[in-house]
Design a protein around this motif. Structure first.
Motif, PDB file in Angstrom:
ATOM      1  N   UNK A   1      -2.919   5.689  -0.413  1.00 31.99           N
ATOM      2  CA  UNK A   1      -2.522   4.301  -0.446  1.00 31.99           C
ATOM      3  C   UNK A   1      -1.116   4.079  -1.412  1.00 31.99           C
ATOM      4  N   UNK A   2      -1.279   4.635  -2.789  1.00 34.61           N
ATOM      5  CA  UNK A   2      -0.323   4.641  -3.501  1.00 34.61           C
ATOM      6  C   UNK A   2       1.109   5.369  -2.928  1.00 34.61           C
ATOM      7  N   UNK A   3       0.898   6.286  -2.399  1.00 31.54           N
ATOM      8  CA  UNK A   3       2.028   7.001  -1.698  1.00 31.54           C
ATOM      9  C   UNK A   3       2.574   6.536  -0.870  1.00 31.54           C
ATOM     10  N   UNK A   4       1.838   5.958   0.117  1.00 26.59           N
ATOM     11  CA  UNK A   4       2.406   5.282   1.208  1.00 26.59           C
ATOM     12  C   UNK A   4       3.013   4.158   0.862  1.00 26.59           C
ATOM     13  N   UNK A   5       2.278   3.110  -0.201  1.00 27.56           N
ATOM     14  CA  UNK A   5       3.331   2.041  -0.625  1.00 27.56           C
ATOM     15  C   UNK A   5       4.654   2.404  -1.203  1.00 27.56           C
ATOM     16  N   UNK A   6       4.645   3.233  -1.805  1.00 25.16           N
ATOM     17  CA  UNK A   6       5.967   3.813  -2.710  1.00 25.16           C
ATOM     18  C   UNK A   6       6.837   4.479  -1.597  1.00 25.16           C
TER      19      UNK A   6
ATOM     20  N   UNK B   1      -0.566  -5.366   1.482  1.00 25.83           N
ATOM     21  CA  UNK B   1      -1.730  -4.301   1.700  1.00 25.83           C
ATOM     22  C   UNK B   1      -2.726  -5.128   1.835  1.00 25.83           C
ATOM     23  N   UNK B   2      -3.660  -4.548   2.695  1.00 26.74           N
ATOM     24  CA  UNK B   2      -5.266  -4.565   2.683  1.00 26.74           C
ATOM     25  C   UNK B   2      -5.688  -3.612   2.084  1.00 26.74           C
ATOM     26  N   UNK B   3      -6.723  -3.792   1.140  1.00 29.01           N
ATOM     27  CA  UNK B   3      -7.014  -3.015   0.405  1.00 29.01           C
ATOM     28  C   UNK B   3      -8.902  -2.911   0.055  1.00 29.01           C
ATOM     29  N   UNK B   4      -9.365  -1.950   0.636  1.00 31.64           N
ATOM     30  CA  UNK B   4     -10.705  -1.701   0.525  1.00 31.64           C
ATOM     31  C   UNK B   4     -10.876  -1.361  -1.006  1.00 31.64           C
ATOM     32  N   UNK B   5     -12.035  -1.930  -1.692  1.00 31.60           N
ATOM     33  CA  UNK B   5     -12.144  -1.671  -2.895  1.00 31.60           C
ATOM     34  C   UNK B   5     -12.905  -0.372  -3.312  1.00 31.60           C
TER      35      UNK B   5
ATOM     36  N   UNK C   1      -9.868  -0.742  -7.232  1.00 28.52           N
ATOM     37  CA  UNK C   1      -9.723  -1.478  -8.486  1.00 28.52           C
ATOM     38  C   UNK C   1      -8.568  -0.844  -9.201  1.00 28.52           C
ATOM     39  N   UNK C   2      -8.729   0.549  -9.308  1.00 28.85           N
ATOM     40  CA  UNK C   2      -7.840   1.305  -9.912  1.00 28.85           C
ATOM     41  C   UNK C   2      -6.309   1.383  -9.265  1.00 28.85           C
ATOM     42  N   UNK C   3      -6.567   1.405  -7.898  1.00 28.30           N
ATOM     43  CA  UNK C   3      -5.323   1.516  -6.991  1.00 28.30           C
ATOM     44  C   UNK C   3      -4.479   0.032  -7.155  1.00 28.30           C
ATOM     45  N   UNK C   4      -5.223  -1.060  -7.179  1.00 30.60           N
ATOM     46  CA  UNK C   4      -4.468  -2.317  -7.269  1.00 30.60           C
ATOM     47  C   UNK C   4      -3.656  -2.426  -8.567  1.00 30.60           C
ATOM     48  N   UNK C   5      -4.389  -1.945  -9.726  1.00 27.67           N
ATOM     49  CA  UNK C   5      -3.798  -1.829 -10.988  1.00 27.67           C
ATOM     50  C   UNK C   5      -2.637  -1.106 -10.938  1.00 27.67           C
ATOM     51  N   UNK C   6      -2.591   0.146 -10.467  1.00 20.27           N
ATOM     52  CA  UNK C   6      -1.443   0.921 -10.506  1.00 20.27           C
ATOM     53  C   UNK C   6      -0.310   0.565  -9.717  1.00 20.27           C
TER      54      UNK C   6
ATOM     55  N   UNK D   1     -11.345  -8.623  -8.767  1.00 17.20           N
ATOM     56  CA  UNK D   1     -10.308  -8.172  -7.965  1.00 17.20           C
ATOM     57  C   UNK D   1      -9.102  -8.636  -8.290  1.00 17.20           C
ATOM     58  N   UNK D   2      -9.222 -10.127  -8.601  1.00 14.04           N
ATOM     59  CA  UNK D   2      -7.744 -10.569  -8.949  1.00 14.04           C
ATOM     60  C   UNK D   2      -7.507 -10.044 -10.320  1.00 14.04           C
ATOM     61  N   UNK D   3      -8.244  -9.887 -11.221  1.00 12.73           N
ATOM     62  CA  UNK D   3      -8.026  -9.183 -12.398  1.00 12.73           C
ATOM     63  C   UNK D   3      -7.514  -8.002 -12.295  1.00 12.73           C
ATOM     64  N   UNK D   4      -7.757  -7.410 -11.307  1.00 12.91           N
ATOM     65  CA  UNK D   4      -7.509  -5.740 -11.213  1.00 12.91           C
ATOM     66  C   UNK D   4      -6.133  -5.727 -10.504  1.00 12.91           C
ATOM     67  N   UNK D   5      -5.680  -6.958 -10.169  1.00 11.82           N
ATOM     68  CA  UNK D   5      -4.138  -6.915  -9.578  1.00 11.82           C
ATOM     69  C   UNK D   5      -4.080  -7.405  -8.002  1.00 11.82           C
ATOM     70  N   UNK D   6      -4.952  -7.593  -7.544  1.00  8.92           N
ATOM     71  CA  UNK D   6      -5.127  -8.173  -5.948  1.00  8.92           C
ATOM     72  C   UNK D   6      -4.722  -9.579  -6.344  1.00  8.92           C
ATOM     73  N   UNK D   7      -3.837 -10.036  -5.145  1.00  8.83           N
ATOM     74  CA  UNK D   7      -3.317 -11.366  -4.907  1.00  8.83           C
ATOM     75  C   UNK D   7      -4.257 -12.354  -4.311  1.00  8.83           C
TER      76      UNK D   7
END
Length: 123
Positions: A37-42, A49-53, A61-66, A93-99
């Motif tokens: 996911x991170x590689x694709x986003x970059x 992004x629709x992100x399964x947790x 959680x870690x992916x959203x933060x990164x 989820x919001x604290x991890x960086x999700x909108x």
């Protein structure tokens, strides 16, 4: 046409959501874990992004933060998709960086409203 990165490790869920999003005129990129996911986003700079947790290798959680810590991907809206629907999960989820946050099983009409709201806000 907006591009959505769909991050989902369950093949059936990923395929079903991808097909439904394509029917609504979205271009869809998929990834089955947080590392991809991170590689694709970059590499592809999706509009949302629709992100399964609950993901292998690197959870949502870690992916959203990164993603939010990286200047290249920080502005991309992330909607958490999760079966975690207990008290506090939305805030986590919001604290991890999700909108935004939505629960599984996915209510597709509700999800479309959230997707459109975030795309409109970024336009």
């Amino acid at each position: 046409m907006a591009t959505i990165l769909l991050v989902e490790d369950d093949e059936m869920n990923r395929d079903m959501l991808r097909r439904r999003l394509v029917k609504h005129d979205f271009s869809v990129i998929t990834a089955e874990d947080g590392v991809k996911a991170i590689a694709a986003a970059q590499a592809q700079a999706p509009d949302l992004i629709l992100l399964d947790m609950s993901l292998p290798l690197k959870d949502g959680w870690q992916t959203a933060g990164e993603l939010k810590a990286d200047a290249q991907t920080a502005a991309i809206p992330i909607i958490a998709l999760t079966a975690h629907a207990m008290d506090g999960d939305r805030q986590r989820a919001l604290a991890a960086g999700c909108d935004d946050y939505d629960t599984k099983p996915v209510d597709f009409k509700r999800l479309l409203v959230k997707i459109q709201a975030h795309l409109d806000a970024g336009a």
